[in-house]
Design a protein around this motif. Sequence first.
Motif, PDB file in Angstrom:
ATOM      1  N   ALA A   1       0.851  -1.194   0.000  1.00 27.84           N
ATOM      2  CA  ALA A   1       0.000   0.000   0.000  1.00 27.84           C
ATOM      3  C   ALA A   1       0.884   1.240   0.000  1.00 27.84           C
ATOM      4  O   ALA A   1       2.068   1.173   0.352  1.00 27.84           O
ATOM      5  N   PRO A   2       0.333   2.374  -0.368  1.00 28.56           N
ATOM      6  CA  PRO A   2       1.117   3.614  -0.336  1.00 28.56           C
ATOM      7  C   PRO A   2       1.582   3.932   1.092  1.00 28.56           C
ATOM      8  O   PRO A   2       1.002   3.452   2.067  1.00 28.56           O
ATOM      9  N   ARG A   3       2.610   4.727   1.194  1.00 25.55           N
ATOM     10  CA  ARG A   3       3.145   5.125   2.492  1.00 25.55           C
ATOM     11  C   ARG A   3       2.040   5.779   3.328  1.00 25.55           C
ATOM     12  O   ARG A   3       1.300   6.622   2.842  1.00 25.55           O
ATOM     13  N   GLY A   4       1.934   5.347   4.579  1.00 30.67           N
ATOM     14  CA  GLY A   4       0.910   5.873   5.475  1.00 30.67           C
ATOM     15  C   GLY A   4      -0.399   5.095   5.425  1.00 30.67           C
ATOM     16  O   GLY A   4      -1.294   5.342   6.212  1.00 30.67           O
ATOM     17  N   TRP A   5      -0.511   4.157   4.507  1.00 24.51           N
ATOM     18  CA  TRP A   5      -1.709   3.340   4.399  1.00 24.51           C
ATOM     19  C   TRP A   5      -1.478   2.000   5.099  1.00 24.51           C
ATOM     20  O   TRP A   5      -0.341   1.551   5.246  1.00 24.51           O
ATOM     21  N   GLU A   6      -2.552   1.353   5.488  1.00 27.07           N
ATOM     22  CA  GLU A   6      -2.488   0.045   6.129  1.00 27.07           C
ATOM     23  C   GLU A   6      -3.132  -0.979   5.212  1.00 27.07           C
ATOM     24  O   GLU A   6      -4.137  -0.700   4.558  1.00 27.07           O
ATOM     25  N   VAL A   7      -2.556  -2.173   5.147  1.00 25.65           N
ATOM     26  CA  VAL A   7      -3.135  -3.272   4.382  1.00 25.65           C
ATOM     27  C   VAL A   7      -3.771  -4.237   5.375  1.00 25.65           C
ATOM     28  O   VAL A   7      -3.113  -4.716   6.291  1.00 25.65           O
ATOM     29  N   VAL A   8      -5.056  -4.491   5.216  1.00 25.76           N
ATOM     30  CA  VAL A   8      -5.763  -5.461   6.049  1.00 25.76           C
ATOM     31  C   VAL A   8      -6.038  -6.672   5.180  1.00 25.76           C
ATOM     32  O   VAL A   8      -6.684  -6.566   4.141  1.00 25.76           O
ATOM     33  N   ARG A   9      -5.545  -7.824   5.608  1.00 26.63           N
ATOM     34  CA  ARG A   9      -5.742  -9.064   4.858  1.00 26.63           C
ATOM     35  C   ARG A   9      -6.756  -9.928   5.600  1.00 26.63           C
ATOM     36  O   ARG A   9      -6.505 -10.346   6.723  1.00 26.63           O
ATOM     37  N   LEU A  10      -7.877 -10.162   4.968  1.00 26.03           N
ATOM     38  CA  LEU A  10      -8.931 -10.988   5.551  1.00 26.03           C
ATOM     39  C   LEU A  10      -8.795 -12.402   5.019  1.00 26.03           C
ATOM     40  O   LEU A  10      -8.546 -12.599   3.838  1.00 26.03           O
ATOM     41  N   THR A  11      -8.973 -13.382   5.902  1.00 27.65           N
ATOM     42  CA  THR A  11      -8.919 -14.767   5.457  1.00 27.65           C
ATOM     43  C   THR A  11     -10.330 -15.236   5.155  1.00 27.65           C
ATOM     44  O   THR A  11     -11.299 -14.747   5.723  1.00 27.65           O
ATOM     45  N   ASP A  12     -10.432 -16.201   4.270  1.00 32.54           N
ATOM     46  CA  ASP A  12     -11.755 -16.689   3.901  1.00 32.54           C
ATOM     47  C   ASP A  12     -12.285 -17.721   4.878  1.00 32.54           C
ATOM     48  O   ASP A  12     -13.448 -18.077   4.833  1.00 32.54           O
ATOM     49  N   GLY A  13     -11.445 -18.220   5.762  1.00 33.79           N
ATOM     50  CA  GLY A  13     -11.893 -19.167   6.768  1.00 33.79           C
ATOM     51  C   GLY A  13     -12.080 -20.578   6.244  1.00 33.79           C
ATOM     52  O   GLY A  13     -12.553 -21.445   6.962  1.00 33.79           O
ATOM     53  N   SER A  14     -11.726 -20.847   4.994  1.00 24.48           N
ATOM     54  CA  SER A  14     -11.918 -22.182   4.442  1.00 24.48           C
ATOM     55  C   SER A  14     -10.895 -23.164   4.998  1.00 24.48           C
ATOM     56  O   SER A  14     -11.186 -24.332   5.167  1.00 24.48           O
ATOM     57  N   GLY A  15      -9.709 -22.691   5.285  1.00 19.29           N
ATOM     58  CA  GLY A  15      -8.684 -23.559   5.833  1.00 19.29           C
ATOM     59  C   GLY A  15      -8.425 -23.229   7.294  1.00 19.29           C
ATOM     60  O   GLY A  15      -8.791 -22.166   7.766  1.00 19.29           O
ATOM     61  N   PRO A  16      -7.789 -24.143   8.000  1.00 19.85           N
ATOM     62  CA  PRO A  16      -7.498 -23.851   9.400  1.00 19.85           C
ATOM     63  C   PRO A  16      -6.432 -22.769   9.506  1.00 19.85           C
ATOM     64  O   PRO A  16      -5.470 -22.750   8.747  1.00 19.85           O
ATOM     65  N   ALA A  17      -6.638 -21.842  10.423  1.00 16.52           N
ATOM     66  CA  ALA A  17      -5.669 -20.770  10.624  1.00 16.52           C
ATOM     67  C   ALA A  17      -4.461 -21.335  11.356  1.00 16.52           C
ATOM     68  O   ALA A  17      -4.597 -21.982  12.389  1.00 16.52           O
ATOM     69  N   ARG A  18      -3.291 -21.102  10.810  1.00 16.81           N
ATOM     70  CA  ARG A  18      -2.068 -21.594  11.436  1.00 16.81           C
ATOM     71  C   ARG A  18      -1.542 -20.546  12.397  1.00 16.81           C
ATOM     72  O   ARG A  18      -1.482 -19.378  12.058  1.00 16.81           O
ATOM     73  N   PRO A  19      -1.162 -20.973  13.599  1.00 14.32           N
ATOM     74  CA  PRO A  19      -0.613 -20.005  14.549  1.00 14.32           C
ATOM     75  C   PRO A  19       0.754 -19.516  14.074  1.00 14.32           C
ATOM     76  O   PRO A  19       1.510 -20.252  13.455  1.00 14.32           O
ATOM     77  N   SER A  20       1.049 -18.266  14.384  1.00 16.21           N
ATOM     78  CA  SER A  20       2.333 -17.708  13.989  1.00 16.21           C
ATOM     79  C   SER A  20       3.398 -18.148  14.985  1.00 16.21           C
ATOM     80  O   SER A  20       3.101 -18.700  16.045  1.00 16.21           O
ATOM     81  N   GLY A  21       4.642 -17.872  14.661  1.00 16.64           N
ATOM     82  CA  GLY A  21       5.754 -18.190  15.561  1.00 16.64           C
ATOM     83  C   GLY A  21       5.638 -17.452  16.877  1.00 16.64           C
ATOM     84  O   GLY A  21       5.950 -17.996  17.949  1.00 16.64           O
ATOM     85  N   ASP A  22       5.158 -16.207  16.827  1.00 15.87           N
ATOM     86  CA  ASP A  22       4.977 -15.424  18.056  1.00 15.87           C
ATOM     87  C   ASP A  22       3.927 -16.056  18.957  1.00 15.87           C
ATOM     88  O   ASP A  22       4.078 -16.090  20.176  1.00 15.87           O
ATOM     89  N   ASP A  23       2.840 -16.564  18.364  1.00 11.55           N
ATOM     90  CA  ASP A  23       1.790 -17.208  19.149  1.00 11.55           C
ATOM     91  C   ASP A  23       2.322 -18.443  19.855  1.00 11.55           C
ATOM     92  O   ASP A  23       2.057 -18.669  21.039  1.00 11.55           O
ATOM     93  N   LEU A  24       3.083 -19.252  19.124  1.00  8.59           N
ATOM     94  CA  LEU A  24       3.616 -20.476  19.709  1.00  8.59           C
ATOM     95  C   LEU A  24       4.639 -20.173  20.799  1.00  8.59           C
ATOM     96  O   LEU A  24       4.671 -20.839  21.837  1.00  8.59           O
ATOM     97  N   GLU A  25       5.464 -19.161  20.591  1.00 10.86           N
ATOM     98  CA  GLU A  25       6.453 -18.791  21.596  1.00 10.86           C
ATOM     99  C   GLU A  25       5.775 -18.259  22.859  1.00 10.86           C
ATOM    100  O   GLU A  25       6.166 -18.600  23.976  1.00 10.86           O
ATOM    101  N   ALA A  26       4.752 -17.441  22.708  1.00 10.98           N
ATOM    102  CA  ALA A  26       4.027 -16.924  23.868  1.00 10.98           C
ATOM    103  C   ALA A  26       3.358 -18.054  24.638  1.00 10.98           C
ATOM    104  O   ALA A  26       3.369 -18.068  25.878  1.00 10.98           O
TER     105      ALA A  26
END
Length: 142
Positions: free
Chosen positions: A71-96
Motif C-alpha cells: 500500500a502507499p506510504r501511510g496506508w495500512e493493508v488489512v488481509r482478511l482470510t476466507d476461513g476455508s482452511g485452518p488458521a495456522r498459529p504464527s511463531g509469536d503465538d507459539l512462543e508466547a
Amino acid sequence: MESRRSPLKSAVPSNVVSPVRRCSRTACGRPAVATLTYVYADSTAVLGPLATYAEPHCYDLCAEHSERLTAPRGWEVVRLTDGSGPARPSGDDLEALANAVREAARPQGRTAEAGGQGGRRPADPMEVARRGHLRVLRSPDN
C-alpha cells in the motif's frame, strides 16, 4: 423476399469474454483469487477472498499479485482470510504459549520472586506472576 435474421444468429461469437474472473492487473491473465477494496477515509487497503460479484470499485487479484500487494506510504493493508482452511498459529503465538506454560510450571516460590521484581507485589491478588503481557493466575478453587 426479405430475410430477417434473429438477433442471436446475427451476433458475432466472441471468445474475448471469459466466465472466469481474471486478475485486474495489466497484462496478467491469471484467474483471480482475491478482491482488493480501498477505504479512502481510513487510508486502508482491504484484501479479502474473491467477492461473489465483480464490483466496479473493487479489483480482483491473482494469487501472486495478492501476495505481493503493498500500500502507499501511510496506508495500512488489512488481509482478511476466507476461513476455508485452518488458521495456522504464527511463531509469536507459539512462543508466547510456550513461555506461559513454562511460567505456570515453575514452583510457586520462584514464580512469586520473578513476578515481584524488587519487592513489588502484583496488583491483582489472583495474579501469581507476570511475563510481558502474559499473567499466571491462581485457580479460583485454591
